[in-house]
Design a protein around this motif. Structure first.
Motif, mmCIF file in Angstrom:
data_model
loop_
_atom_site.group_PDB
_atom_site.id
_atom_site.type_symbol
_atom_site.label_atom_id
_atom_site.label_comp_id
_atom_site.label_asym_id
_atom_site.label_seq_id
_atom_site.Cartn_x
_atom_site.Cartn_y
_atom_site.Cartn_z
ATOM 1 N N SER A 1 5.972 6.799 -7.727
ATOM 2 C CA SER A 1 4.783 6.003 -7.412
ATOM 3 C C SER A 1 3.540 6.715 -7.930
ATOM 4 C CB SER A 1 4.640 5.829 -5.894
ATOM 5 O OG SER A 1 5.671 5.041 -5.379
ATOM 6 N N TYR B 1 1.249 11.644 -9.208
ATOM 7 C CA TYR B 1 2.538 10.957 -9.151
ATOM 8 C C TYR B 1 3.386 11.539 -8.033
ATOM 9 C CZ TYR B 1 1.320 9.148 -13.745
ATOM 10 O OH TYR B 1 0.688 8.529 -14.779
ATOM 11 N N LEU B 2 3.942 10.674 -7.212
ATOM 12 C CA LEU B 2 4.860 11.053 -6.144
ATOM 13 C C LEU B 2 6.257 10.665 -6.592
ATOM 14 C CD1 LEU B 2 5.342 12.029 -3.194
ATOM 15 C CD2 LEU B 2 5.058 9.626 -2.512
ATOM 16 N N GLU C 1 -4.008 5.030 -1.934
ATOM 17 C CA GLU C 1 -3.328 3.808 -2.385
ATOM 18 C C GLU C 1 -2.058 4.200 -3.132
ATOM 19 O OE1 GLU C 1 -3.898 0.337 -5.725
ATOM 20 O OE2 GLU C 1 -5.652 1.483 -5.110
ATOM 21 N N VAL C 2 -0.925 3.665 -2.713
ATOM 22 C CA VAL C 2 0.355 3.986 -3.336
ATOM 23 C C VAL C 2 0.851 2.765 -4.108
ATOM 24 C CG1 VAL C 2 2.734 4.735 -2.960
ATOM 25 C CG2 VAL C 2 0.899 5.600 -1.484
ATOM 26 N N LYS C 3 1.069 2.953 -5.414
ATOM 27 C CA LYS C 3 1.551 1.870 -6.272
ATOM 28 C C LYS C 3 2.898 2.287 -6.861
ATOM 29 C CE LYS C 3 0.560 -0.588 -10.526
ATOM 30 N NZ LYS C 3 -0.248 -0.612 -11.729
ATOM 31 N N TYR D 1 1.037 9.218 2.762
ATOM 32 C CA TYR D 1 -0.137 9.092 1.897
ATOM 33 C C TYR D 1 -0.894 7.784 2.139
ATOM 34 C CZ TYR D 1 1.035 13.473 -0.219
ATOM 35 O OH TYR D 1 1.283 14.806 -0.400
ATOM 36 N N GLN D 2 -0.192 6.740 2.538
ATOM 37 C CA GLN D 2 -0.885 5.502 2.904
ATOM 38 C C GLN D 2 -1.701 5.692 4.176
ATOM 39 O OE1 GLN D 2 2.597 2.961 2.905
ATOM 40 N NE2 GLN D 2 2.008 2.018 0.961
ATOM 41 N N ILE E 1 5.589 8.249 1.156
ATOM 42 C CA ILE E 1 4.765 7.081 0.818
ATOM 43 C C ILE E 1 3.930 6.674 2.032
ATOM 44 C CG2 ILE E 1 4.870 4.586 0.359
ATOM 45 C CD1 ILE E 1 7.195 5.195 -1.587
ATOM 46 N N VAL F 1 -0.120 7.547 -6.894
ATOM 47 C CA VAL F 1 -0.897 7.628 -5.656
ATOM 48 C C VAL F 1 -2.354 7.852 -6.052
ATOM 49 C CG1 VAL F 1 -1.199 8.801 -3.447
ATOM 50 C CG2 VAL F 1 1.097 8.591 -4.455
#
Length: 122
Positions: free
Chosen positions: A39, A50-51, A30-32, A24-25, A21, A41
């Motif tokens: 999450s 999807y992560l 953007e990670v939600k 990737y940030q 996470i 991404v």
């Protein structure tokens, strides 16, 4: 047949979910969080994946994603290089730009071994 599709999203794994996470940030995505183990991404408003908090070495180390870049690839590579991802996230690797007959690309391994191709077509 024409499919009335809106998007297509792949699922990728992570060796250490929280580290991925953060990776990737830092990369600027953007990670939600969707739930404690997954999450969404976002790369852009229309591109996402999807992560998952799931790791299988053969799967992760054989996953490749190609992200086509609209802008100057050299500038994009420089912007990623200054992030210092290999220094911040063990196991990550950033290659130099490779010139091919079809276009140019460079590679970035994420912390789980997923191989990202960033490129432009001629």
């Amino acid at each position: 047949m024409i499919h009335p599709a809106k998007s297509i999203r792949t699922f990728i794994g992570s060796k250490n979910y929280q580290e991925s996470i953060r990776f990737y940030q830092v990369l600027g995505f953007e990670v939600k969080p969707l739930d404690p183990k997954m999450s969404l991404v976002r790369v852009t408003d229309t591109l996402a994946f999807y992560l998952q908090d799931y790791y299988s070495k053969p799967w992760c180390e054989n996953t490749m994603i190609f992200l086509e870049i609209e802008e100057d690839l050299e500038s994009y590579w420089e912007a990623i290089k200054v992030l210092g991802l290999p220094d911040k996230f063990p196991g990550t690797k950033l290659s130099k730009i490779v010139k091919k007959d079809w276009g140019n690309e460079f590679f970035l391994h994420d912390p789980a071994g997923i191989l990202w191709h960033f490129g432009v077509f001629k």
